[in-house]
Design a protein around this motif. Sequence first.
Motif, short mmCIF file in Angstrom:
data_model
loop_
_atom_site.label_atom_id
_atom_site.label_comp_id
_atom_site.label_asym_id
_atom_site.label_seq_id
_atom_site.Cartn_x
_atom_site.Cartn_y
_atom_site.Cartn_z
N GLN A 62 -23.27 -24.66 -0.17
CA GLN A 62 -24.10 -24.07 -1.24
C GLN A 62 -23.26 -23.34 -2.29
O GLN A 62 -23.77 -22.49 -3.01
CB GLN A 62 -25.14 -23.13 -0.60
CG GLN A 62 -26.04 -23.88 0.38
CD GLN A 62 -27.12 -23.00 0.99
OE1 GLN A 62 -27.95 -22.45 0.29
NE2 GLN A 62 -27.10 -22.87 2.30
N GLU A 65 -24.64 -23.45 -5.92
CA GLU A 65 -25.80 -22.57 -6.16
C GLU A 65 -25.36 -21.11 -6.12
O GLU A 65 -25.88 -20.28 -6.88
CB GLU A 65 -26.87 -22.79 -5.08
CG GLU A 65 -27.57 -24.14 -5.12
CD GLU A 65 -26.80 -25.25 -4.40
OE1 GLU A 65 -25.63 -25.03 -4.01
OE2 GLU A 65 -27.36 -26.35 -4.27
N ALA A 69 -25.83 -18.44 -9.18
CA ALA A 69 -26.53 -17.16 -8.98
C ALA A 69 -25.63 -15.98 -9.33
O ALA A 69 -26.09 -14.98 -9.87
CB ALA A 69 -27.01 -17.05 -7.54
N HIS A 288 -36.44 -11.81 8.40
CA HIS A 288 -36.44 -11.76 6.93
C HIS A 288 -37.17 -10.51 6.44
O HIS A 288 -36.80 -9.93 5.41
CB HIS A 288 -37.07 -13.04 6.37
CG HIS A 288 -36.13 -14.21 6.46
ND1 HIS A 288 -35.02 -14.33 5.67
CD2 HIS A 288 -36.13 -15.28 7.29
CE1 HIS A 288 -34.36 -15.44 5.99
NE2 HIS A 288 -35.01 -16.03 6.98
N GLN A 292 -35.76 -7.67 3.81
CA GLN A 292 -36.53 -7.27 2.62
C GLN A 292 -36.67 -5.74 2.58
O GLN A 292 -36.42 -5.10 1.55
CB GLN A 292 -37.91 -7.93 2.71
CG GLN A 292 -38.86 -7.61 1.59
CD GLN A 292 -38.49 -8.36 0.32
OE1 GLN A 292 -38.22 -9.55 0.37
NE2 GLN A 292 -38.44 -7.65 -0.80
N VAL A 303 -32.38 -11.50 -4.85
CA VAL A 303 -32.35 -12.54 -5.88
C VAL A 303 -32.59 -13.89 -5.20
O VAL A 303 -33.39 -14.71 -5.65
CB VAL A 303 -30.96 -12.60 -6.57
CG1 VAL A 303 -30.90 -13.72 -7.60
CG2 VAL A 303 -30.61 -11.26 -7.19
N ARG A 304 -31.89 -14.12 -4.08
CA ARG A 304 -31.97 -15.41 -3.41
C ARG A 304 -31.33 -15.31 -2.03
O ARG A 304 -30.39 -14.55 -1.83
CB ARG A 304 -31.18 -16.43 -4.25
CG ARG A 304 -31.47 -17.82 -3.83
CD ARG A 304 -30.96 -18.83 -4.78
NE ARG A 304 -30.94 -20.08 -4.01
CZ ARG A 304 -30.63 -21.24 -4.48
NH1 ARG A 304 -30.29 -21.36 -5.75
NH2 ARG A 304 -30.64 -22.31 -3.72
N ASN A 305 -31.86 -16.10 -1.09
CA ASN A 305 -31.26 -16.15 0.25
C ASN A 305 -30.59 -17.50 0.46
O ASN A 305 -31.19 -18.54 0.22
CB ASN A 305 -32.35 -15.95 1.32
CG ASN A 305 -32.78 -14.50 1.41
OD1 ASN A 305 -31.97 -13.60 1.28
ND2 ASN A 305 -34.07 -14.28 1.60
N PHE A 306 -29.33 -17.48 0.92
CA PHE A 306 -28.60 -18.70 1.25
C PHE A 306 -28.54 -18.79 2.78
O PHE A 306 -27.94 -17.91 3.42
CB PHE A 306 -27.20 -18.68 0.65
CG PHE A 306 -27.20 -18.56 -0.85
CD1 PHE A 306 -27.37 -19.68 -1.64
CD2 PHE A 306 -27.09 -17.32 -1.47
CE1 PHE A 306 -27.40 -19.58 -3.03
CE2 PHE A 306 -27.11 -17.20 -2.85
CZ PHE A 306 -27.27 -18.34 -3.64
N SER A 316 -27.60 -12.98 1.88
CA SER A 316 -28.69 -12.56 1.01
C SER A 316 -28.10 -11.94 -0.25
O SER A 316 -27.28 -11.03 -0.17
CB SER A 316 -29.54 -11.54 1.78
OG SER A 316 -30.74 -11.29 1.11
N TRP A 318 -28.42 -9.74 -3.44
CA TRP A 318 -29.24 -8.64 -3.93
C TRP A 318 -28.78 -8.19 -5.31
O TRP A 318 -27.58 -8.18 -5.59
CB TRP A 318 -29.14 -7.43 -2.99
CG TRP A 318 -29.62 -7.63 -1.59
CD1 TRP A 318 -30.14 -8.77 -1.04
CD2 TRP A 318 -29.64 -6.63 -0.56
NE1 TRP A 318 -30.48 -8.55 0.27
CE2 TRP A 318 -30.18 -7.24 0.59
CE3 TRP A 318 -29.25 -5.30 -0.49
CZ2 TRP A 318 -30.34 -6.55 1.80
CZ3 TRP A 318 -29.41 -4.62 0.70
CH2 TRP A 318 -29.96 -5.23 1.84
#
Length: 321
Positions: A62, A65, A69, A288, A292, A303-306, A316, A318
Amino acid sequence: MSETKEALNAFAIDIKRGLQSSPKSLPSMYFYDETGDALFQKIMDLDEYYLTRAEFEIFVRQKEEILDAFLGDDQTFRLVELGAGDGTKTKVLLAHFLNKAISFTYSPIDISGNVLDQLKEDLNGELPSLKVEPIVGEYFSALEDLASNDSSKEVVLFLGSNIGNFDRAAGVSFLTHVGENLSSGDLLLIGFDLMKNPQKVLSAYNDKEGVTKAFNLNLLTRINNELGANFNIDNFDHFPTYDPLTGETKSHIVSKKEQTVYIEALDESFSFDAWEAIHTEVSQKYSHKMIQEYAEEAGFEIVRNFIDSNQYFVDSLWRKR
Ligand code: AVI
């Protein structure tokens, strides 16, 4: 007092406090002497220890991506890593960013100048075009210096589920403190080991070869060597537990018989009952929802979790609010 004497003193004080408390405990930060570092390297290669491979897979598969990000609407950033390690995982990202001709600087922060010198030399050889600016020091003062001297966006890496070795309150306080030294919009990529089949988790801390046992018991050898204690290592065992309700993995050293140990530097003896346990480490596993909540409490938004293909581990990303 010289710096080493001060450190030895802090070590002795922490060991005394831990062995006097009820139940007894010893801080996991003292695992990492030279032998402990080498044993942890071996742990990362074990079949049972899935964490390192899972995070490596996330980076390999990844990286595109992840770069997108990290950049967002910007052209550049400073990549800051808390802890230097051997850089194996980070190198996957560094090499990819260079391939994409991204202009960025890599700043690993570590308390050990030797570790950073070694890493810099290694990176200069493997990735000669990489701009490396290591920072020797404590994480927070280094982040504070960066914040006042550098205007580019910061992307901070805290990998390998190192956050799992803090209890909840200490973990949130650590991440809040990281955030206080960042500007709004800066990013933090943080590795969390996810809750999974309890048997899988437990095996990772109880490998067949006994490397994790040696890693845990090395703490007693270190007390013998540095504080003049007479722990007989054969009289102690390693016992990990995992609570699937809370995600808490705990490592213990168990006294196999009633015994007394003398620690010269403290001029004090400590008694152990037969099968008395000493708590040495927490390795938290997360849902998860917990991640959070951590992000919100520490002043970040996700922002997004890989996540890896087995859903064992998440990096994660942030953003500081
Ligand atoms: C460094 N830390 C994330 C490891 C962990 O999984 O908690 C240390 C470790 N302890 C036993 N095995 C590995």
